[in-house]
Scaffold this active site. Structure first.
Site, PDB file in Angstrom:
ATOM      1  N   ASP A 130      43.640  40.095  36.690  1.00 53.02           N
ATOM      2  CA  ASP A 130      43.023  39.659  35.440  1.00 53.02           C
ATOM      3  C   ASP A 130      41.251  40.442  35.345  1.00 53.02           C
ATOM      4  OD1 ASP A 130      43.984  36.939  36.221  1.00 53.02           O
ATOM      5  OD2 ASP A 130      43.416  37.371  38.287  1.00 53.02           O
ATOM      6  N   ASP A 151      44.166  46.780  38.447  1.00 49.81           N
ATOM      7  CA  ASP A 151      43.898  44.935  38.549  1.00 49.81           C
ATOM      8  C   ASP A 151      44.602  44.326  37.174  1.00 49.81           C
ATOM      9  OD1 ASP A 151      42.027  42.919  38.874  1.00 49.81           O
ATOM     10  OD2 ASP A 151      40.820  42.762  37.615  1.00 49.81           O
TER      11      ASP A 151
HETATM   12 MG   LIG Z   1      39.720  41.778  37.528  1.00 50.60          MG
END
Ligand SMILES: [Mg+2]
Ligand SMILES: [Zn+2]
Length: 194
Positions: A11, A9
């Site tokens: 962010d 992932d």
């Molecule tokens: Mg995230």
């Protein structure tokens, strides 16, 4: 030969979370990611970013804006001798609004697509993220999963006890994460939820 991957992932996992940001100047990597990512890369894992980007559906930014941000991320990591093998993103909004989407995490569509295009064995791969939707996508695709719960808040979510969202491991940060993945003895019975 099928490859192994570590799906990441973006962010809140690789970079500090600035909601809907596409400004390269505001992309800041967590400093603990570099060494583990270099180690994983050296071990032969492909490093692939898997990111929900509903800002496109919401018209906060365009795909071109996002490309600029992704180029900046590539550059920041390259400077640290880390080469991303791919970036996949879901441009859709909530599944309620866009029932045709099969890629917004926790759905596994991006992982399936990456696996097909980059010849990845999902069972030999990992999904790493800071929220349970990342875990859900990884589990649905048959990957092993690690929740990087920097704030120690996500582990308190009720749905963590749902097998669909239960990570194989929970870590507070990236330190130790590479060793976790590199250790061949992954025992599903042994992980604990604090
Ligand atoms: Mg995230
Ligand atoms: Zn989608």
């Amino acid at each position: 030969m099928m490859e192994s991957a570590v799906f990441l992932d973006k962010d809140g996992t690789l970079i500090k979370d600035v909601p809907y940001n596409v400004d390269p100047a505001r992309i800041v990597c967590y400093s603990d990611i570099f060494e583990p990512l270099r180690g994983l890369q050296k071990r032969g894992y492909k490093l692939i970013v898997i990111s929900n980007q509903s800002g496109i559906a919401r018209r906060y930014f365009t795909a071109e804006d996002l490309d600029v941000a992704f180029s900046a991320l590539h550059e920041l990591l390259r400077y640290e001798h880390i080469q991303l093998d791919g970036i996949y993103y879901c441009p859709h909004g909530d599944v309620m609004d866009e029932p045709q989407c099969s890629c917004r995490k926790p759905l596994p569509g991006m992982l399936y697509r990456a696996a097909k295009e980059l010849h990845i064995d999902l069972k030999k791969s990992w999904m790493i993220g800071d929220i349970l939707s990342d875990v859900g996508a990884g589990r649905a695709a048959g990957c092993r999963t690690i929740l990087v719960d920097r704030s120690k808040e996500e582990r308190k979510q009720e749905r963590i006890s749902d097998p669909k969202y239960t990570p194989d491991f929970i870590v507070d940060d990236f330190y130790g994460l590479a060793q976790l993945i590199n250790s061949e003895k992954v025992d599903y019975e042994r992980y604990s939820i604090k």
